[in-house]
Scaffold this active site. Structure first.
Site, PDB file in Angstrom:
ATOM      1  N   ASP A  51      35.994 -12.535 -44.304  1.00 55.68           N
ATOM      2  CA  ASP A  51      35.502 -12.481 -42.869  1.00 55.68           C
ATOM      3  C   ASP A  51      35.721 -13.764 -42.487  1.00 55.68           C
ATOM      4  O   ASP A  51      35.518 -13.902 -41.238  1.00 55.68           O
ATOM      5  CB  ASP A  51      33.958 -12.111 -43.030  1.00 55.68           C
ATOM      6  CG  ASP A  51      33.119 -13.100 -43.749  1.00 55.68           C
ATOM      7  OD1 ASP A  51      33.646 -14.245 -44.372  1.00 55.68           O
ATOM      8  OD2 ASP A  51      31.928 -13.072 -44.100  1.00 55.68           O
ATOM      9  N   SER A  52      36.548 -14.593 -42.892  1.00 55.00           N
ATOM     10  CA  SER A  52      37.084 -15.884 -42.149  1.00 55.00           C
ATOM     11  C   SER A  52      37.925 -15.276 -41.114  1.00 55.00           C
ATOM     12  O   SER A  52      38.441 -16.203 -40.159  1.00 55.00           O
ATOM     13  CB  SER A  52      37.983 -16.708 -43.158  1.00 55.00           C
ATOM     14  OG  SER A  52      38.748 -15.923 -43.805  1.00 55.00           O
ATOM     15  N   ASP A  90      35.801  -8.291 -47.465  1.00 54.31           N
ATOM     16  CA  ASP A  90      34.549  -8.912 -47.319  1.00 54.31           C
ATOM     17  C   ASP A  90      33.631  -7.766 -46.805  1.00 54.31           C
ATOM     18  O   ASP A  90      34.088  -7.374 -45.638  1.00 54.31           O
ATOM     19  CB  ASP A  90      34.587 -10.309 -46.513  1.00 54.31           C
ATOM     20  CG  ASP A  90      34.473 -11.505 -47.285  1.00 54.31           C
ATOM     21  OD1 ASP A  90      34.068 -11.348 -48.434  1.00 54.31           O
ATOM     22  OD2 ASP A  90      34.876 -12.503 -46.692  1.00 54.31           O
ATOM     23  N   LYS A 120      33.680  -7.750 -51.661  1.00 51.16           N
ATOM     24  CA  LYS A 120      33.031  -8.912 -51.721  1.00 51.16           C
ATOM     25  C   LYS A 120      31.877  -9.134 -51.034  1.00 51.16           C
ATOM     26  O   LYS A 120      31.696  -8.885 -49.806  1.00 51.16           O
ATOM     27  CB  LYS A 120      34.037 -10.170 -51.378  1.00 51.16           C
ATOM     28  CG  LYS A 120      33.297 -11.628 -51.813  1.00 51.16           C
ATOM     29  CD  LYS A 120      34.347 -12.676 -52.159  1.00 51.16           C
ATOM     30  CE  LYS A 120      34.691 -13.309 -50.798  1.00 51.16           C
ATOM     31  NZ  LYS A 120      33.810 -13.869 -49.960  1.00 51.16           N
ATOM     32  N   GLU A 122      28.144 -11.924 -50.425  1.00 48.34           N
ATOM     33  CA  GLU A 122      27.527 -13.131 -50.610  1.00 48.34           C
ATOM     34  C   GLU A 122      26.372 -13.217 -51.067  1.00 48.34           C
ATOM     35  O   GLU A 122      25.426 -12.308 -50.411  1.00 48.34           O
ATOM     36  CB  GLU A 122      27.974 -13.957 -49.074  1.00 48.34           C
ATOM     37  CG  GLU A 122      29.217 -14.503 -48.574  1.00 48.34           C
ATOM     38  CD  GLU A 122      29.057 -15.002 -47.398  1.00 48.34           C
ATOM     39  OE1 GLU A 122      28.142 -15.558 -46.818  1.00 48.34           O
ATOM     40  OE2 GLU A 122      30.185 -15.418 -47.022  1.00 48.34           O
ATOM     41  N   GLU A 189      32.305 -21.459 -53.902  1.00 54.79           N
ATOM     42  CA  GLU A 189      32.933 -22.117 -52.744  1.00 54.79           C
ATOM     43  C   GLU A 189      32.221 -23.257 -52.405  1.00 54.79           C
ATOM     44  O   GLU A 189      30.830 -23.504 -52.488  1.00 54.79           O
ATOM     45  CB  GLU A 189      32.504 -21.214 -51.303  1.00 54.79           C
ATOM     46  CG  GLU A 189      33.050 -22.116 -49.821  1.00 54.79           C
ATOM     47  CD  GLU A 189      33.539 -21.185 -48.868  1.00 54.79           C
ATOM     48  OE1 GLU A 189      33.033 -19.784 -48.932  1.00 54.79           O
ATOM     49  OE2 GLU A 189      33.521 -21.722 -47.605  1.00 54.79           O
TER      50      GLU A 189
HETATM   51  O1  KIV Z   1      36.026 -15.153 -45.893  1.00 50.50           O
HETATM   52  C1  KIV Z   1      36.992 -15.801 -46.478  1.00 50.50           C
HETATM   53  O2  KIV Z   1      38.150 -16.104 -46.215  1.00 50.50           O
HETATM   54  C2  KIV Z   1      36.500 -16.387 -47.863  1.00 50.50           C
HETATM   55  C3  KIV Z   1      37.084 -17.210 -48.814  1.00 50.50           C
HETATM   56  C4  KIV Z   1      37.038 -18.646 -48.174  1.00 50.50           C
HETATM   57  C5  KIV Z   1      36.989 -17.087 -50.006  1.00 50.50           C
HETATM   58  O3  KIV Z   1      35.356 -15.746 -48.147  1.00 50.50           O
END
Ligand code: KIV
Length: 271
Positions: A51-52, A90, A120, A122, A189
């Site tokens: 989600d980056s 994510d 993924k 969190e 992280e």
């Molecule tokens: O969103 C992302 O890119 C991440 C990585 C930094 C692990 O969660």
């Protein structure tokens, strides 16, 4: 310790074998077809549609605005470029925080509408039931502990986690809970290296570090950061392997100059 480089299509099984054999897992993010294809060809073991993408692709300050539909759109593009790496997506903010069923439905949506290999999420204890329900449906889940950017407004800063005894205890407990809930690996992280080592030794599933030291079972970086495309983000955990922003600016400058001076196109480049 022998180093295996011949793992073909990477699956959750490969992850376990890599942890057991001490083979480090290399991972990067991708948000589009071209990048995914290059990163896969270069041999990373898994590709994260993080989600980056909210920050680096959409230009937002946090990861919060990106939606399920946008994650699915980018995942469809990425998976078309990938042959070997495992693709993990994510679950974006508010796609699993509302209820276990909501998270379950959204994880299922990603698996039904894209060719991704897993999702993924969190968080620790508070999302354990969601992780359990998703994994029981046969969907691989990667956990994410330490700094969890979707909770930035609760934490108030992007500082590292696991800095005091209470935070270390919580990390160790959450890692165990997420493992027991069925996750196949955990991203750590911004956690001190010694703490990440402790967490890594305490679970049988691989840990993937970002700013968490060399003792994690694998490493992940955000691709535009490690390629030097991002210009104004320099945390110490990012190693820049290229300076693509400079390359792009210089190439575009040269092109613009050539167009202005009628040096492009040449006769050879014309019909
Ligand atoms: O969103 C992302 O890119 C991440 C990585 C930094 C692990 O969660």
């Amino acid at each position: 310790m022998s180093v295996h480089t011949d793992f073909r299509k990477i699956t959750t099984k490969t992850f376990m074998l890599m942890k057991q054999s001490g083979t480090k897992i290399a991972a990067l993010t991708a948000y589009d077809y071209i990048t995914a294809k290059l990163v896969d060809q270069a041999g990373v073991d898994f590709i994260l549609i993080g989600d980056s993408l909210s920050n680096v692709f959409q230009g937002n300050e946090t990861t919060l605005p990106v939606t399920m539909d946008e994650m699915i759109y980018h995942t469809k593009a990425v998976t078309k470029g990938v042959q070997r790496a495992m693709v993990v997506v994510d679950l974006p903010f508010m796609s699993y925080q509302l209820s276990v069923d909501e998270g379950f439905r959204n994880a299922g949506r990603i698996m039904k509408e894209t060719s991704a290999g897993g999702v993924k999420l969190e968080g620790g204890e508070r999302i354990a039931e969601t992780v359990r329900k998703i994994t029981e449906a046969g969907i691989p889940v990667m956990g994410h502990l330490g700094l969890t950017p979707q909770s930035i407004h609760q934490f108030g800063s992007y500082r590292e986690r696991g800095k005091n005894e209470e935070e270390v205890e919580e990390l160790l407990k959450d890692a165990k809970i997420i493992e027991q809930a069925g996750a196949f690996s955990i991203v750590l992280e911004k956690v001190p290296a010694a703490v990440a080592k402790k967490v890594t030794e305490s679970v049988s599933i691989p840990t993937i570090g970002i700013g968490a030291g060399v003792e994690c079972d694998g490493q992940i970086l955000v691709t535009p950061d490690m390629l030097g495309l991002t210009q104004d983000f320099h945390p110490r955990f990012v190693r820049r392997y290229a300076n693509l922003s400079e390359e792009i600016i210089n190439s575009v400058k040269k092109y613009t100059e050539d167009v202005k001076q009628k040096a492009f196109p040449s006769e050879k480049e014309s019909y």
